[in-house]
Design a protein around this motif. Structure first.
Motif, PDB file in Angstrom:
ATOM      1  N   TRP A  88      32.176  18.101  -3.607  1.00 33.84           N
ATOM      2  CA  TRP A  88      33.263  17.384  -3.491  1.00 33.84           C
ATOM      3  C   TRP A  88      34.252  17.789  -2.311  1.00 33.84           C
ATOM      4  N   ALA A  89      34.258  19.286  -2.069  1.00 34.95           N
ATOM      5  CA  ALA A  89      35.066  19.973  -1.038  1.00 34.95           C
ATOM      6  C   ALA A  89      34.369  19.316   0.314  1.00 34.95           C
ATOM      7  N   GLU A  90      33.237  19.396   0.461  1.00 37.94           N
ATOM      8  CA  GLU A  90      32.609  18.907   1.757  1.00 37.94           C
ATOM      9  C   GLU A  90      33.046  17.463   2.151  1.00 37.94           C
ATOM     10  N   ASN A  91      33.391  16.695   1.108  1.00 37.12           N
ATOM     11  CA  ASN A  91      33.845  15.269   1.319  1.00 37.12           C
ATOM     12  C   ASN A  91      35.186  15.063   1.302  1.00 37.12           C
ATOM     13  N   ASP A  92      35.886  16.024   1.009  1.00 33.70           N
ATOM     14  CA  ASP A  92      37.341  15.523   0.828  1.00 33.70           C
ATOM     15  C   ASP A  92      38.081  16.730   1.204  1.00 33.70           C
ATOM     16  N   ALA A  93      38.715  16.487   2.413  1.00 35.16           N
ATOM     17  CA  ALA A  93      39.541  17.683   3.252  1.00 35.16           C
ATOM     18  C   ALA A  93      40.796  17.984   2.022  1.00 35.16           C
ATOM     19  N   ALA A  97      41.372  21.891   0.837  1.00 37.92           N
ATOM     20  CA  ALA A  97      42.451  22.692   0.833  1.00 37.92           C
ATOM     21  C   ALA A  97      43.158  23.118  -0.337  1.00 37.92           C
ATOM     22  N   MET A  98      43.157  22.131  -1.520  1.00 36.00           N
ATOM     23  CA  MET A  98      43.868  22.408  -2.522  1.00 36.00           C
ATOM     24  C   MET A  98      43.270  23.756  -3.330  1.00 36.00           C
ATOM     25  N   ILE A  99      41.755  23.953  -3.130  1.00 35.77           N
ATOM     26  CA  ILE A  99      41.070  24.832  -4.064  1.00 35.77           C
ATOM     27  C   ILE A  99      40.884  26.138  -3.188  1.00 35.77           C
ATOM     28  N   ASN A 100      41.073  25.815  -1.638  1.00 36.84           N
ATOM     29  CA  ASN A 100      41.258  26.970  -0.734  1.00 36.84           C
ATOM     30  C   ASN A 100      39.597  27.131  -0.354  1.00 36.84           C
ATOM     31  N   TRP A 101      38.906  26.138  -0.239  1.00 31.11           N
ATOM     32  CA  TRP A 101      37.334  26.254  -0.155  1.00 31.11           C
ATOM     33  C   TRP A 101      36.999  26.638   1.457  1.00 31.11           C
ATOM     34  N   SER A 102      36.242  27.508   1.268  1.00 31.40           N
ATOM     35  CA  SER A 102      35.796  28.104   2.735  1.00 31.40           C
ATOM     36  C   SER A 102      34.775  27.411   3.255  1.00 31.40           C
TER      37      SER A 102
END
Length: 386
Positions: A88-93, A97-102
């Motif tokens: 999800w994070a790779e495809n939704d900036a 940002a919301m989950i502080n994904w690195s």
């Protein structure tokens, strides 16, 4: 009564919890949830330093190990594999940002989805995974390596999953010999190493194959072996390699480190259950919690809860019911959800899938509910501070 304090460590489907008792093991206080609500399959603690580790994960989070060095005040996470959250994070900036994904590379990519068990011995932290493999860390869980000797075992291609998948759920160490280790895999059986994990021996042999010829259950002993669906296993105190296990079909004892197993189920109300516990000082005293059957609901026989104790190594059994529900009791106690302390008399603790924790401070003679309304309890261990 000992004055040492006890903290009960609880892994649940919605995070980790701590239940702290006073020096007299009363006045219990529940703290949590910790670990951001992750499913926590197992928790352990180091009684010397007070360090806590909690491990779990799943398809959403991936697998990881949490660590607290301040009694649960703060927790650090080491992620080991990817989960759906990374996709999800790779495809939704915005989500990233919301989950502080690195987006950092994870050491085991997507090769397993959960940590199912932890063990700590002689300065090494171990972790068992789903699908089954064994990891080791020599820096307190900051970095990990796979023990390839087990993964490359000649039988690995034939390992079959149990109902929960192919999980390495039990890690047993020898307190005097760092190179000796036993593990339990459902449903591949018991494996042991005596050279620090370089080589492994599969140990599921019956001591007397003729004695088990009458069983017709699919998980029953046959072909000279007790059955590969080991549920839980524990080493007894002392210098010998006395082991006990609760199998999918029966309770078993081995006096030679698992090379041969004796059936000690006679006297119990069923052959099915998950946990087993051995006394911290007496190798002939053990406890188990039978359930009515694998396909009959998996609750206490007659819907009346009882922990069963043997004082003679499984030759005879006594049901212990005082303080436990005796009517309309349909809970399940899972394989890692029974633990003990080292006080005198020894304390025994178990957690239920209905969110209760029961404790006995008199070796099972009587029981009190010390926590309730928790999420589904997956694991119970004890940090017994000296």
């Amino acid at each position: 009564m000992s004055s040492r304090s006890v903290t009960v460590l609880i892994g649940t489907t919605k995070g980790a919890f701590l239940v702290d008792g006073s020096n007299d093991r009363d006045g219990w206080v529940v703290k949590g949830p910790f670990c951001d609500g992750w499913p926590i399959n197992h928790m352990i603690g180091d009684p010397q330093t007070g360090t806590l580790w909690a491990a779990g994960g799943g398809d959403w989070h991936g697998a990881g190990v949490w660590c607290s060095r301040d009694g649960g005040g703060t927790w650090d996470l080491v992620r080991l594999t990817r989960g759906t959250i990374d996709d999800w994070a790779e495809n939704d900036a915005d989500f990233a940002a919301m989950i502080n994904w690195s987006g950092e590379a994870l050491p085991f990519t997507d090769t397993f989805s959960q940590i199912w068990s932890l063990g700590y011995a002689h300065g090494t932290l171990y972790a068992g995974t789903k699908p089954a493999s064994l990891l080791a860390s020599t820096d307190g869980g900051k970095s990990w390596e796979r023990i390839e000797g087990l993964s490359n075992h000649p039988s690995a291609g034939s390992w079959n999953p149990g109902a929960a998948g192919l999980v390495l759920h039990t890690i047993v160490s020898d307190p005097a010999e760092p190179r000796k280790l036993w593990i339990g895999i459902s449903a591949a059986g018991v494996f042991a190493t005596e050279d620090g994990g370089v080589t492994w021996e599969r140990r599921n042999r019956l001591s007397n194959a003729d004695s088990c010829g009458h069983h017709d259950h699919p998980a029953a002993p046959r072909d000279g072996e007790i059955g590969h669906c080991v549920h839980n296993m524990m080493r007894a105190p002392g210098t010998g390699d006395l082991l006990y296990q609760q199998n999918h079909h029966g309770v078993w004892r081995s006096v030679d480190g698992g090379r041969n197993w004796d059936d000690i189920t006679e006297g119990l109300p069923s052959t099915f259950g998950f946990p087993i516990r051995v006394h911290p000082r007496d190798p002939e005293t053990l406890w188990t919690l039978p359930l009515n059957g694998d396909s009959q609901g998996r609750y206490p026989p007659d819907a009346a809860a009882a922990v069963w104790r043997s004082r003679d190594g499984g030759a005879s059994w006594q049901d212990l019911r005082r303080g436990l529900p005796q009517h309309s009791c349909y809970f399940t106690v899972l394989r890692q959800a029974m633990a003990g302390d080292t006080h005198n008399p020894a304390g025994i603790y178990f957690g239920t899938n209905s969110g209760s924790v029961f404790a006995s401070l008199d070796e099972g003679d009587s029981w009190d509910e010390i926590a309730r309304h928790l999420p589904t309890i997956l694991a119970v261990e004890v940090l017994d501070r000296r």
